[in-house]
Design a protein around this motif. Structure first.
Motif: not given
Lengths: 174, 174
Positions: A88-102
């Motif tokens: 369960q990621t909240r990123c549309l693209m499923g990027r695990p590192t998505c958020g904040g700085a990146n």
DNA sequence: AGCTAAGATCATGACGATATGATAAATATT
DNA sequence: AATATTTATCATATCGTCATGATCTTAGCT
């Protein structure tokens, strides 16, 4: 949309139990018939809700399922959680590192939308849905108001509701 | 969240093509390497976007993929549509009859949230996402403003861009 | 103790999503 | 015409979701 059929069955079953399980457990057969859902699969699904602490089950004659908590302390999120895909990621693209700085490309625009969805699941209770269902006319209006946060009173242990041997209208095939 | 990995690859690939495919088609190998996505599966996915009219493909040496339209006329909805489950209901419970006279229990509360999601997909363009990606600092702000509807200018046929035999930096393994 | 009404669980399978690797087809360059 | 490059497609495999039907377990009732 956005809920698998298992999760959909779960929500509808919980609403059915909320409505019909006030003083006696509700049988799987009754729920399956009411929802037009596969009996055994629904049984398994309901059992998952038992393990998740949403329902309680009673085996044997006069058994069935009841809510574990008060309906206004039961969010849709809790009902649905066991049936959501694990990653369960909240990123549309499923990027695990998505958020904040990146952030991913869609992060900022998507975040608002996703927040709305999360809020819906967290703040909507079984009690609210049932009330809406009973007065569809009024429901179209209530939804305009800013939603109140879900009631957080501590799970009102109801006094065990030892039901007085309610003879139900007998089995279907006597 | 809410997009399968195929759809996620599709969006990211289109953004990559938007950025790197200005004057020459972009090869699948380059995209696959950049996205860390499976090469052949991505190829198939991109071909689906060709069939959907989102991309154009060029076979043979110096071939690859390009956008079919201008990036600011390309909504995320169009990119994602071929990879969404076919039975697309806006009803949370999947009830086929949900709406109007016969709303499901969650209909009215869910509708607002769903509308927001739909609007995001319809109104967000590849150009916007790319711009956000280039200036993440500003993106956090721009998102506060009311989104403008997607530009609807009629698909600006670019003048064929016959690129002048651009020798690209040679294959990876000579 | 035995019967019966319930939930719990198991073996099995259909199906779509997500791939992988091999091969076919198209085309620019020589 | 031959070759190299690049997309298009095919056969196959794996995995999770969504079931179905049979069987096991629990517990109330007589």
């Amino acid at each position: 949309m956005w809920l698998g059929s298992t999760a959909q069955h779960a929500v509808r079953a919980v609403l059915y139990i909320t409505e019909h399980g006030i003083d006696a457990p509700v049988r799987v057969d009754d729920i399956a018939a009411a929802l037009d859902a596969p009996r055994n699969y629904l049984s398994k699904t309901l059992h998952q809700l038992v393990r998740a602490g949403v329902l309680r089950s009673v085996r044997g004659p006069n058994g069935g399922f009841q809510l574990a908590d008060a309906p206004d302390a039961l969010s849709v999120a809790r009902i649905v959680a066991p049936f959501l895909p694990s990653q369960q990621t909240r990123c549309l693209m499923g990027r695990p590192t998505c958020g904040g700085a990146n952030p991913c490309a869609a992060h900022h625009r998507w975040q608002h939308v996703a927040d709305g969805v999360i809020a819906f699941f967290e703040e909507t209770t079984a009690a609210q849905l049932l009330a809406d269902n009973r007065t569809p006319r009024a429901a179209a209006r209530v939804v305009r108001k800013k939603p109140r946060p879900v009631s957080r009173r501590p799970a009102t242990k109801r006094p065990a509701t030892k039901r007085p041997a309610t003879k139900r209208p007998a089995a279907k095939r006597p």
